[in-house]
Scaffold this motif. Structure first.
Motif, PDB file in Angstrom:
ATOM      1  N   ARG A   3       0.838  -1.197   0.000  1.00  0.00           N
ATOM      2  CA  ARG A   3       0.000   0.000   0.000  1.00  0.00           C
ATOM      3  C   ARG A   3       0.876   1.250   0.000  1.00  0.00           C
ATOM      4  NH1 ARG A   3      -5.404  -1.405   2.170  1.00  0.00           N
ATOM      5  NH2 ARG A   3      -5.294  -3.378   3.295  1.00  0.00           N
ATOM      6  N   ASP A   4       0.328   2.336  -0.567  1.00  0.00           N
ATOM      7  CA  ASP A   4       1.080   3.587  -0.573  1.00  0.00           C
ATOM      8  C   ASP A   4       0.877   4.379   0.719  1.00  0.00           C
ATOM      9  OD1 ASP A   4      -1.497   4.487  -0.912  1.00  0.00           O
ATOM     10  OD2 ASP A   4      -1.190   5.269  -2.937  1.00  0.00           O
ATOM     11  N   THR A   5       0.306   3.733   1.740  1.00  0.00           N
ATOM     12  CA  THR A   5       0.247   4.364   3.056  1.00  0.00           C
ATOM     13  C   THR A   5       1.595   4.291   3.766  1.00  0.00           C
ATOM     14  OG1 THR A   5      -0.612   2.280   3.919  1.00  0.00           O
ATOM     15  CG2 THR A   5      -2.218   3.990   3.414  1.00  0.00           C
ATOM     16  N   LEU A  94      -0.892  -0.430   8.578  1.00  0.00           N
ATOM     17  CA  LEU A  94      -1.672   0.415   9.480  1.00  0.00           C
ATOM     18  C   LEU A  94      -3.108   0.618   9.032  1.00  0.00           C
ATOM     19  CD1 LEU A  94       1.006   3.084  10.434  1.00  0.00           C
ATOM     20  CD2 LEU A  94       0.362   0.987  11.643  1.00  0.00           C
ATOM     21  N   GLU A  95      -3.467   0.078   7.882  1.00  0.00           N
ATOM     22  CA  GLU A  95      -4.876   0.064   7.481  1.00  0.00           C
ATOM     23  C   GLU A  95      -5.628  -1.087   8.151  1.00  0.00           C
ATOM     24  OE1 GLU A  95      -6.269   2.370   5.817  1.00  0.00           O
ATOM     25  OE2 GLU A  95      -4.701   3.363   4.650  1.00  0.00           O
ATOM     26  N   LEU A  96      -4.909  -1.958   8.830  1.00  0.00           N
ATOM     27  CA  LEU A  96      -5.504  -3.124   9.481  1.00  0.00           C
ATOM     28  C   LEU A  96      -5.505  -2.936  10.995  1.00  0.00           C
ATOM     29  CD1 LEU A  96      -3.783  -5.946   7.403  1.00  0.00           C
ATOM     30  CD2 LEU A  96      -6.043  -4.912   7.036  1.00  0.00           C
ATOM     31  N   PRO A  97      -6.358  -3.670  11.704  1.00  0.00           N
ATOM     32  CA  PRO A  97      -6.385  -3.560  13.169  1.00  0.00           C
ATOM     33  C   PRO A  97      -5.021  -3.864  13.777  1.00  0.00           C
ATOM     34  CG  PRO A  97      -8.318  -4.736  12.381  1.00  0.00           C
ATOM     35  CD  PRO A  97      -7.420  -4.573  11.196  1.00  0.00           C
ATOM     36  N   LEU A  98      -4.762  -3.262  14.926  1.00  0.00           N
ATOM     37  CA  LEU A  98      -3.514  -3.498  15.669  1.00  0.00           C
ATOM     38  C   LEU A  98      -3.683  -4.783  16.469  1.00  0.00           C
ATOM     39  CD1 LEU A  98      -2.943   0.185  16.893  1.00  0.00           C
ATOM     40  CD2 LEU A  98      -2.010  -0.914  14.832  1.00  0.00           C
ATOM     41  N   ASP A  99      -3.834  -5.898  15.757  1.00  0.00           N
ATOM     42  CA  ASP A  99      -4.236  -7.146  16.386  1.00  0.00           C
ATOM     43  C   ASP A  99      -3.134  -7.797  17.221  1.00  0.00           C
ATOM     44  OD1 ASP A  99      -2.623  -7.849  14.275  1.00  0.00           O
ATOM     45  OD2 ASP A  99      -4.128  -9.046  13.229  1.00  0.00           O
ATOM     46  N   PHE A 100      -1.943  -7.259  17.186  1.00  0.00           N
ATOM     47  CA  PHE A 100      -0.853  -7.761  18.018  1.00  0.00           C
ATOM     48  C   PHE A 100      -0.928  -7.191  19.430  1.00  0.00           C
ATOM     49  CE2 PHE A 100       0.442  -3.924  15.842  1.00  0.00           C
ATOM     50  CZ  PHE A 100       0.934  -3.153  16.879  1.00  0.00           C
ATOM     51  N   HIS A 116      -2.255  11.332   7.859  1.00  0.00           N
ATOM     52  CA  HIS A 116      -2.709  11.845   6.564  1.00  0.00           C
ATOM     53  C   HIS A 116      -2.483  10.848   5.426  1.00  0.00           C
ATOM     54  CE1 HIS A 116       1.269  13.430   7.693  1.00  0.00           C
ATOM     55  NE2 HIS A 116       1.625  13.190   6.451  1.00  0.00           N
ATOM     56  N   HIS A 117      -1.734   9.778   5.682  1.00  0.00           N
ATOM     57  CA  HIS A 117      -1.537   8.728   4.681  1.00  0.00           C
ATOM     58  C   HIS A 117      -2.590   7.620   4.780  1.00  0.00           C
ATOM     59  CE1 HIS A 117       2.334  10.277   3.382  1.00  0.00           C
ATOM     60  NE2 HIS A 117       2.761  10.285   4.626  1.00  0.00           N
ATOM     61  N   ILE A 118      -3.357   7.601   5.856  1.00  0.00           N
ATOM     62  CA  ILE A 118      -4.245   6.482   6.164  1.00  0.00           C
ATOM     63  C   ILE A 118      -5.625   6.696   5.557  1.00  0.00           C
ATOM     64  CG2 ILE A 118      -5.272   5.119   8.020  1.00  0.00           C
ATOM     65  CD1 ILE A 118      -2.223   4.896   7.838  1.00  0.00           C
ATOM     66  N   ARG A 119      -6.112   5.702   4.845  1.00  0.00           N
ATOM     67  CA  ARG A 119      -7.457   5.793   4.260  1.00  0.00           C
ATOM     68  C   ARG A 119      -8.531   5.553   5.318  1.00  0.00           C
ATOM     69  NH1 ARG A 119      -4.148   4.378   0.221  1.00  0.00           N
ATOM     70  NH2 ARG A 119      -4.550   5.264  -1.849  1.00  0.00           N
ATOM     71  N   ASP A 120      -8.341   4.515   6.121  1.00  0.00           N
ATOM     72  CA  ASP A 120      -9.306   4.240   7.192  1.00  0.00           C
ATOM     73  C   ASP A 120      -8.833   4.941   8.460  1.00  0.00           C
ATOM     74  OD1 ASP A 120     -11.308   3.310   8.808  1.00  0.00           O
ATOM     75  OD2 ASP A 120     -10.599   1.221   8.852  1.00  0.00           O
ATOM     76  N   ARG A 121      -8.899   6.266   8.437  1.00  0.00           N
ATOM     77  CA  ARG A 121      -8.399   7.060   9.555  1.00  0.00           C
ATOM     78  C   ARG A 121      -9.197   6.773  10.826  1.00  0.00           C
ATOM     79  NH1 ARG A 121      -7.946  13.071   7.827  1.00  0.00           N
ATOM     80  NH2 ARG A 121      -6.716  11.966   6.259  1.00  0.00           N
ATOM     81  N   SER A 172       6.151   9.591  -5.849  1.00  0.00           N
ATOM     82  CA  SER A 172       5.545  10.689  -5.111  1.00  0.00           C
ATOM     83  C   SER A 172       5.023  10.207  -3.762  1.00  0.00           C
ATOM     84  CB  SER A 172       4.383  11.286  -5.909  1.00  0.00           C
ATOM     85  OG  SER A 172       4.846  11.796  -7.138  1.00  0.00           O
ATOM     86  N   ILE A 173       4.902  11.143  -2.828  1.00  0.00           N
ATOM     87  CA  ILE A 173       4.281  10.857  -1.533  1.00  0.00           C
ATOM     88  C   ILE A 173       2.792  11.162  -1.656  1.00  0.00           C
ATOM     89  CG2 ILE A 173       4.158  11.541   0.878  1.00  0.00           C
ATOM     90  CD1 ILE A 173       7.141  12.158   0.753  1.00  0.00           C
ATOM     91  N   HIS A 174       1.961  10.165  -1.385  1.00  0.00           N
ATOM     92  CA  HIS A 174       0.512  10.260  -1.572  1.00  0.00           C
ATOM     93  C   HIS A 174      -0.152  10.455  -0.213  1.00  0.00           C
ATOM     94  CE1 HIS A 174      -3.048   9.759  -4.011  1.00  0.00           C
ATOM     95  NE2 HIS A 174      -3.505   8.766  -3.256  1.00  0.00           N
ATOM     96  N   PHE A 175      -0.962  11.502  -0.064  1.00  0.00           N
ATOM     97  CA  PHE A 175      -1.635  11.726   1.209  1.00  0.00           C
ATOM     98  C   PHE A 175      -2.901  12.552   0.994  1.00  0.00           C
ATOM     99  CE2 PHE A 175       1.129  15.384   0.720  1.00  0.00           C
ATOM    100  CZ  PHE A 175       0.439  16.447   1.281  1.00  0.00           C
ATOM    101  N   GLN A 176      -3.708  12.637   2.043  1.00  0.00           N
ATOM    102  CA  GLN A 176      -4.996  13.331   1.964  1.00  0.00           C
ATOM    103  C   GLN A 176      -4.924  14.671   2.682  1.00  0.00           C
ATOM    104  OE1 GLN A 176      -8.367  11.387   3.815  1.00  0.00           O
ATOM    105  NE2 GLN A 176      -9.814  12.386   2.438  1.00  0.00           N
ATOM    106  N   ARG A 177      -5.386  15.708   2.002  1.00  0.00           N
ATOM    107  CA  ARG A 177      -5.477  17.017   2.632  1.00  0.00           C
ATOM    108  C   ARG A 177      -6.585  17.019   3.685  1.00  0.00           C
ATOM    109  NH1 ARG A 177      -5.554  21.546  -2.048  1.00  0.00           N
ATOM    110  NH2 ARG A 177      -6.002  22.810  -0.185  1.00  0.00           N
ATOM    111  N   ASN A 178      -6.462  17.947   4.623  1.00  0.00           N
ATOM    112  CA  ASN A 178      -7.450  18.047   5.691  1.00  0.00           C
ATOM    113  C   ASN A 178      -7.515  19.505   6.144  1.00  0.00           C
ATOM    114  OD1 ASN A 178      -9.332  17.284   7.603  1.00  0.00           O
ATOM    115  ND2 ASN A 178      -7.991  15.851   8.671  1.00  0.00           N
TER     116      ASN A 178
END
Length: 231
Positions: A3-5, A94-100, A116-121, A172-178
């Motif tokens: 993933r690009d996160t 980091l898009e998955l649960p912290l199951d550890f 800002h890189h995370i889709r499921d923020r 490129s670095i991919h991220f979401q504006r906020n």
């Protein structure tokens, strides 16, 4: 496909090299986040998006028991070179649960320039809330919305995904504006209580290293950083 996160391959290696002494990381975000952390001696601390291990190394030196996770195998390799066996480091998407991690198993969670890189923020923030002990602290930083607005233009209120182009052949670095409202609102919605919000400026040491960068970065925002608690 990775993933690009996270920063994979050559991008991860380049970031590891740059973040050691680059103005934004070494002289703005890292000092601000470590100041927010304060005394961590004896605490169990989770570094979410630990990158090449700069924060983890500093926190271990302050007496914390650190677990660091990152989605990039390259960055975890760099972190292991820096920290060795003084911290537990693992590759984790980091898009998955912290199951550890068990519920309420950390005194502090730190996440520097990751959200800002995370889709499921919302999912990640919920997981961080879950693994924190009641009364535990959450330290977080992100790109400053005003800086992104100045760089990318358009509406300040845009929530578009953007690409920050780098030099050479690096991806490129991919991220979401906020917005500031959105950043704080997400944290409050997840259940955290806000203790402190800062707009970090470069520390004085940068003036000796790079006077031009020190002057320029004192005139414009770079990041937002916050300290929160789980009630």
């Amino acid at each position: 496909m990775p993933r690009d996160t996270a920063y994979h391959g050559a991008l991860g290696d380049a970031f590891a090299a740059h973040s050691a002494t680059g103005a934004y990381n070494a002289y703005i975000d890292r000092p601000a986040m470590l100041a927010l952390a304060g005394d961590v001696a004896g605490q169990r601390l989770l570094d979410v998006g630990c990158g090449p291990g700069h924060y983890a190394a500093a926190l271990v030196e302050r007496g914390a028991e650190v677990v660091g996770v990152d989605g990039s195998a390259e960055l975890i390799a760099h972190a292991k070179e820096r920290v060795g066996d003084r911290a537990e480091l693992r590759v984790h998407d980091l898009e998955l649960p912290l199951d550890f991690a068990e519920d309420a198993s950390f005194d502090t969670v730190l996440s520097a320039l990751v959200v800002h890189h995370i889709r499921d923020r919302a999912g990640l923030l919920d997981e961080i809330f879950r693994v924190l002990k009641p009364g535990g602290r959450f330290l977080i930083s992100t790109t400053h919305p005003a800086a992104d607005w100045k760089h990318f233009g358009g509406s300040y209120f845009s929530e578009e995904w953007v690409d920050l182009h780098l030099t050479g052949d690096l991806p490129s670095i991919h991220f979401q504006r906020n917005t500031v409202e959105g950043f704080i609102g997400d944290l409050l919605e997840a259940g955290f209580s806000l203790e402190k919000l800062v707009e970090p400026r470069p520390v004085p040491e940068l003036e000796t290293v790079d006077p031009e960068a020190f002057a320029r970065l004192n005139d414009r925002p770079s990041f937002l950083a916050a300290r929160l608690r789980r009630p």
